[in-house]
Scaffold this motif. Sequence first.
Motif, PDB file in Angstrom:
ATOM      1  N   LYS B   9       0.836  -1.212   0.000  1.00  0.00           N
ATOM      2  CA  LYS B   9       0.000   0.000   0.000  1.00  0.00           C
ATOM      3  C   LYS B   9       0.863   1.250   0.000  1.00  0.00           C
ATOM      4  O   LYS B   9       1.628   1.470   0.931  1.00  0.00           O
ATOM      5  CB  LYS B   9      -0.853   0.042   1.277  1.00  0.00           C
ATOM      6  CG  LYS B   9      -2.048  -0.882   1.276  1.00  0.00           C
ATOM      7  CD  LYS B   9      -2.919  -0.517   2.490  1.00  0.00           C
ATOM      8  CE  LYS B   9      -3.596  -1.738   3.054  1.00  0.00           C
ATOM      9  NZ  LYS B   9      -4.104  -1.517   4.401  1.00  0.00           N
ATOM     10  N   GLY B  10       0.731   2.023  -1.021  1.00  0.00           N
ATOM     11  CA  GLY B  10       1.393   3.332  -1.079  1.00  0.00           C
ATOM     12  C   GLY B  10       2.885   3.289  -0.842  1.00  0.00           C
ATOM     13  O   GLY B  10       3.468   4.172  -0.220  1.00  0.00           O
ATOM     14  N   LEU B  11       3.517   2.248  -1.350  1.00  0.00           N
ATOM     15  CA  LEU B  11       4.943   2.055  -1.112  1.00  0.00           C
ATOM     16  C   LEU B  11       5.754   3.138  -1.834  1.00  0.00           C
ATOM     17  O   LEU B  11       5.575   3.376  -3.031  1.00  0.00           O
ATOM     18  CB  LEU B  11       5.350   0.674  -1.616  1.00  0.00           C
ATOM     19  CG  LEU B  11       6.579   0.037  -1.003  1.00  0.00           C
ATOM     20  CD1 LEU B  11       6.430  -0.076   0.501  1.00  0.00           C
ATOM     21  CD2 LEU B  11       6.801  -1.328  -1.607  1.00  0.00           C
ATOM     22  N   THR B  12       6.630   3.787  -1.084  1.00  0.00           N
ATOM     23  CA  THR B  12       7.414   4.881  -1.662  1.00  0.00           C
ATOM     24  C   THR B  12       8.837   4.790  -1.151  1.00  0.00           C
ATOM     25  O   THR B  12       9.065   4.484   0.017  1.00  0.00           O
ATOM     26  CB  THR B  12       6.823   6.245  -1.235  1.00  0.00           C
ATOM     27  OG1 THR B  12       5.468   6.300  -1.693  1.00  0.00           O
ATOM     28  CG2 THR B  12       7.606   7.402  -1.826  1.00  0.00           C
ATOM     29  N   LYS B  13       9.779   5.027  -2.045  1.00  0.00           N
ATOM     30  CA  LYS B  13      11.177   5.097  -1.631  1.00  0.00           C
ATOM     31  C   LYS B  13      11.785   6.362  -2.216  1.00  0.00           C
ATOM     32  O   LYS B  13      11.796   6.556  -3.430  1.00  0.00           O
ATOM     33  CB  LYS B  13      11.941   3.867  -2.136  1.00  0.00           C
ATOM     34  CG  LYS B  13      13.425   3.890  -1.813  1.00  0.00           C
ATOM     35  CD  LYS B  13      13.696   3.608  -0.351  1.00  0.00           C
ATOM     36  CE  LYS B  13      15.173   3.753  -0.007  1.00  0.00           C
ATOM     37  NZ  LYS B  13      15.414   3.592   1.434  1.00  0.00           N
ATOM     38  N   THR B  14      12.264   7.203  -1.339  1.00  0.00           N
ATOM     39  CA  THR B  14      12.910   8.434  -1.783  1.00  0.00           C
ATOM     40  C   THR B  14      14.386   8.317  -1.487  1.00  0.00           C
ATOM     41  O   THR B  14      14.779   7.903  -0.399  1.00  0.00           O
ATOM     42  CB  THR B  14      12.332   9.639  -1.028  1.00  0.00           C
ATOM     43  OG1 THR B  14      10.923   9.517  -1.002  1.00  0.00           O
ATOM     44  CG2 THR B  14      12.696  10.932  -1.710  1.00  0.00           C
ATOM     45  N   ILE B  15      15.185   8.667  -2.485  1.00  0.00           N
ATOM     46  CA  ILE B  15      16.628   8.632  -2.286  1.00  0.00           C
ATOM     47  C   ILE B  15      17.152  10.049  -2.402  1.00  0.00           C
ATOM     48  O   ILE B  15      16.697  10.817  -3.245  1.00  0.00           O
ATOM     49  CB  ILE B  15      17.294   7.690  -3.308  1.00  0.00           C
ATOM     50  CG1 ILE B  15      17.079   6.250  -2.835  1.00  0.00           C
ATOM     51  CG2 ILE B  15      18.769   7.989  -3.456  1.00  0.00           C
ATOM     52  CD1 ILE B  15      17.875   5.237  -3.568  1.00  0.00           C
ATOM     53  N   GLY B  16      18.045  10.402  -1.534  1.00  0.00           N
ATOM     54  CA  GLY B  16      18.571  11.761  -1.538  1.00  0.00           C
ATOM     55  C   GLY B  16      17.452  12.720  -1.171  1.00  0.00           C
ATOM     56  O   GLY B  16      16.623  12.407  -0.313  1.00  0.00           O
ATOM     57  N   LYS B  17      17.419  13.849  -1.814  1.00  0.00           N
ATOM     58  CA  LYS B  17      16.407  14.842  -1.444  1.00  0.00           C
ATOM     59  C   LYS B  17      15.054  14.491  -2.049  1.00  0.00           C
ATOM     60  O   LYS B  17      14.069  14.309  -1.359  1.00  0.00           O
ATOM     61  CB  LYS B  17      16.843  16.237  -1.920  1.00  0.00           C
ATOM     62  CG  LYS B  17      17.789  16.904  -0.930  1.00  0.00           C
ATOM     63  CD  LYS B  17      18.100  18.343  -1.354  1.00  0.00           C
ATOM     64  CE  LYS B  17      19.424  18.796  -0.749  1.00  0.00           C
ATOM     65  NZ  LYS B  17      20.231  19.560  -1.680  1.00  0.00           N
ATOM     66  N   ASN B  18      15.036  14.372  -3.352  1.00  0.00           N
ATOM     67  CA  ASN B  18      13.732  14.261  -3.983  1.00  0.00           C
ATOM     68  C   ASN B  18      13.616  13.181  -5.029  1.00  0.00           C
ATOM     69  O   ASN B  18      12.673  13.178  -5.808  1.00  0.00           O
ATOM     70  CB  ASN B  18      13.358  15.608  -4.629  1.00  0.00           C
ATOM     71  CG  ASN B  18      12.783  16.545  -3.591  1.00  0.00           C
ATOM     72  OD1 ASN B  18      11.997  16.117  -2.743  1.00  0.00           O
ATOM     73  ND2 ASN B  18      13.199  17.800  -3.628  1.00  0.00           N
ATOM     74  N   LYS B  19      14.585  12.274  -5.043  1.00  0.00           N
ATOM     75  CA  LYS B  19      14.534  11.246  -6.080  1.00  0.00           C
ATOM     76  C   LYS B  19      13.640  10.106  -5.623  1.00  0.00           C
ATOM     77  O   LYS B  19      14.002   9.355  -4.715  1.00  0.00           O
ATOM     78  CB  LYS B  19      15.953  10.754  -6.365  1.00  0.00           C
ATOM     79  CG  LYS B  19      16.050  10.035  -7.688  1.00  0.00           C
ATOM     80  CD  LYS B  19      17.472   9.634  -7.998  1.00  0.00           C
ATOM     81  CE  LYS B  19      17.479   8.713  -9.206  1.00  0.00           C
ATOM     82  NZ  LYS B  19      18.528   7.737  -9.178  1.00  0.00           N
ATOM     83  N   ARG B  20      12.473  10.014  -6.232  1.00  0.00           N
ATOM     84  CA  ARG B  20      11.539   8.953  -5.847  1.00  0.00           C
ATOM     85  C   ARG B  20      11.730   7.779  -6.778  1.00  0.00           C
ATOM     86  O   ARG B  20      11.276   7.808  -7.919  1.00  0.00           O
ATOM     87  CB  ARG B  20      10.101   9.448  -5.970  1.00  0.00           C
ATOM     88  CG  ARG B  20       9.782  10.502  -4.958  1.00  0.00           C
ATOM     89  CD  ARG B  20       8.301  10.741  -4.884  1.00  0.00           C
ATOM     90  NE  ARG B  20       8.047  11.388  -3.612  1.00  0.00           N
ATOM     91  CZ  ARG B  20       6.960  11.218  -2.895  1.00  0.00           C
ATOM     92  NH1 ARG B  20       6.007  10.422  -3.327  1.00  0.00           N
ATOM     93  NH2 ARG B  20       6.802  11.850  -1.762  1.00  0.00           N
ATOM     94  N   ILE B  21      12.389   6.746  -6.305  1.00  0.00           N
ATOM     95  CA  ILE B  21      12.613   5.618  -7.201  1.00  0.00           C
ATOM     96  C   ILE B  21      11.434   4.655  -7.173  1.00  0.00           C
ATOM     97  O   ILE B  21      11.231   3.890  -8.102  1.00  0.00           O
ATOM     98  CB  ILE B  21      13.957   4.915  -6.934  1.00  0.00           C
ATOM     99  CG1 ILE B  21      14.059   4.407  -5.511  1.00  0.00           C
ATOM    100  CG2 ILE B  21      15.123   5.836  -7.219  1.00  0.00           C
ATOM    101  CD1 ILE B  21      15.314   3.600  -5.279  1.00  0.00           C
ATOM    102  N   VAL B  22      10.658   4.690  -6.097  1.00  0.00           N
ATOM    103  CA  VAL B  22       9.363   4.002  -6.104  1.00  0.00           C
ATOM    104  C   VAL B  22       8.360   5.016  -5.582  1.00  0.00           C
ATOM    105  O   VAL B  22       8.591   5.666  -4.569  1.00  0.00           O
ATOM    106  CB  VAL B  22       9.356   2.746  -5.210  1.00  0.00           C
ATOM    107  CG1 VAL B  22       7.977   2.122  -5.178  1.00  0.00           C
ATOM    108  CG2 VAL B  22      10.382   1.744  -5.692  1.00  0.00           C
ATOM    109  N   ASN B  23       7.258   5.177  -6.320  1.00  0.00           N
ATOM    110  CA  ASN B  23       6.359   6.273  -6.022  1.00  0.00           C
ATOM    111  C   ASN B  23       4.933   5.765  -5.813  1.00  0.00           C
ATOM    112  O   ASN B  23       4.233   5.440  -6.765  1.00  0.00           O
ATOM    113  CB  ASN B  23       6.427   7.275  -7.193  1.00  0.00           C
ATOM    114  CG  ASN B  23       5.761   8.589  -6.857  1.00  0.00           C
ATOM    115  OD1 ASN B  23       5.089   8.706  -5.838  1.00  0.00           O
ATOM    116  ND2 ASN B  23       5.948   9.568  -7.726  1.00  0.00           N
TER     117      ASN B  23
END
Lengths: 319, 312
Positions: B9-23
């Motif tokens: 559910k709503g899986l999100t991974k942000t790398i660094g400041k704003n890089k969303r590799i999973v949104n």
Amino acid sequence: MLSLLKNEWIKLWTKKQPWIFVGLIIVFTLLFTLMYYSFEANTALDSDEWQMQLEQEIEQEREILQSEDASEWEKDFAEMIIEENTAYLEGGINPRQFNNLIYMNDTLLGVASFITLFSVIVASSIVSSEMNTGTIKQLVIRPYERWQFLVSKFITVVLFSIVLIVTLFVTNYILGLILFDTASWNTAMIERSFEGAMVETTAANLIFSKIGLYTLNMLVFVVISFSLSTLFRSQALAVGVGIFALFATTMSQALNFLLADTAWYKFVIIPHLSLTEYVVHDTIIEGVTLPFSLAVLAVYVIILLGLATVYFQKKDIAY
Amino acid sequence: MTEYALEVKGLTKTIGKNKRIVNDASFQVQHGEIFGLLGPNGAGKTSTIRMIVGLIRKTEGKVIINGKDLDEAGQLCKTDIGAIIENPSFYDHMSGYKNLQQYARMARTNITDERLREVVDLVKLNNAIHDKVKTYSLGMKQRLGVAQAILHKPSVLILDEPTNGLDPQGIRDLRDYLKILTEQGISSLVSSHLLSEMQLMCDRVAIMEHGKIIDISHISELNIQRDEVNLVSFTVSSLEKAKEVLANSTSGIEIVEAENESVTLSMSYENIPKINQLFVKNDIDVFAIESAKTSLEDRFLQLTAVGKKAEE
Ligand SMILES: Nc1ncnc2c1ncn2[C@@H]1O[C@H](COP(=O)(O)OP(=O)(O)OP(=O)(O)O)[C@@H](O)[C@H]1O
Ligand SMILES: [Mg+2]
């Protein structure tokens, strides 16, 4: 948890490296013993002669003390010899006599630096190698907490270094039995330091406190390299720092002398990395005793292991 | 039984400041279902899977395995999971069997030697299982990877690019034992960038791009539908003549490509016999008619930017 430990133990010994290390310890002990045997054993004296010889030496040194053209340095040295020989005579200890325990006491720590070196190498690679090959990901997806993997790896390294210590001890002891007369563990012995400080104690006491302190010391090196390799994922860095620390301890005498007066020096890790000094000294710098050293080391060990654990528990494993 | 084997559910991974590799990725895998995660390189499939198995921390969202929240019951969740993440790595200096024993010891249930042999049989590694892993080919390692994933009879199987390095027979075997496992009630999440594979293997497919799930459909929905427009190519005796005939006909069928003795047309399924007749009537020999069964690919390309660029 026990199964994790078993796994680590198997993984370690299915490699060639640890066997080579154990073999090298045996070989180095043999070589060192041969050297010792060929140099030192010649100077052995008969049981009747030794007291006479010591007394003769004392006489000679007294003459030096009285002579006028002897330098300050020569006089100091003469005093030291007199003091030493008197102690031997009073204790009834023949310093030129050889038995297996004297041999052990003289040689036991001779190749011990290699134990530290080998332990540091294993400690540095046990975590970082799994990170570099990627096998770590198949570990941490198992139903265990990450710190449990770290703990089982750490215990494995500690057990490995203990195996090395035991190897050294057993080899040394057996060689002693073969090459020299057998003495009782209660034999009185005198240990001297470079500066001439002396303690008189039993063989058992001396040998076991040496090896005990050495083991504690080595464990600190293991902790340093284990933690650094986990934190920085670099075996080379961890081995490098471990070896640097090892060299730093050989210079610590000089550092102790230079920096003893500063308030902060006794809280730095370096002076506490030569614990075997405590065999002959009560303090290594003024006010720094064995319990103090152990306390300082404990703080460093806890901080390093704590950092490594917290980091490993949280880090993203993406390789 | 819980509603889903795996729910994200709503899986999100942000790398660094704003890089969303999973949104904000959400999907559910039903019990006994093979669910595909399809996307081009760098879409975020591996990252999604890494979060599900707890290799990397999620920035936001929830992972629920058999009704248990990964954050609250991590170890219970992991007991239910078997996984291959990217190329599986092994202890090279040990045999395949010794490697499997390592994983067997880490399982929460007792894994017998029979079970080990059974799994080795299933992945067909019998001949090499006592050789050191460093002598294995890529495909053999992949099989060993499957073996370690299914060893403890997990109820959820997560396979990231499992066909990577497998030969056609290996891919077929993998498909077959996935089917067997599915019949036993095991659910699978399989990622791939190969569409044809997904088509054969999965019940449902989620298409992922730039970290987002842009479509989830049943394979049956994606398969060829009669009235849908498809690409059909005819291998003919004379390309020139065929083009001429088509141009003169009133069928209004568009030529997509004409080379190497074959014309590719964009047309509906129903019109294939008519065009064939047309060619035959005009003395053009037809050697082969191939319908490019690429509906999933079409869909994929339509939906992803890769496709958009190709269209331009
Ligand atoms: N540790 C990281 N640091 C920075 N960027 C990362 C990291 N891990 C992944 N990425 C980026 O995240 C994106 C998604 O990567 P991911 O490996 O999940 O893609 P994928 O769908 O599995 O691709 P492939 O089909 O090539 O395996 C990529 O653009 C990648 O560059
Ligand atoms: Mg990937």
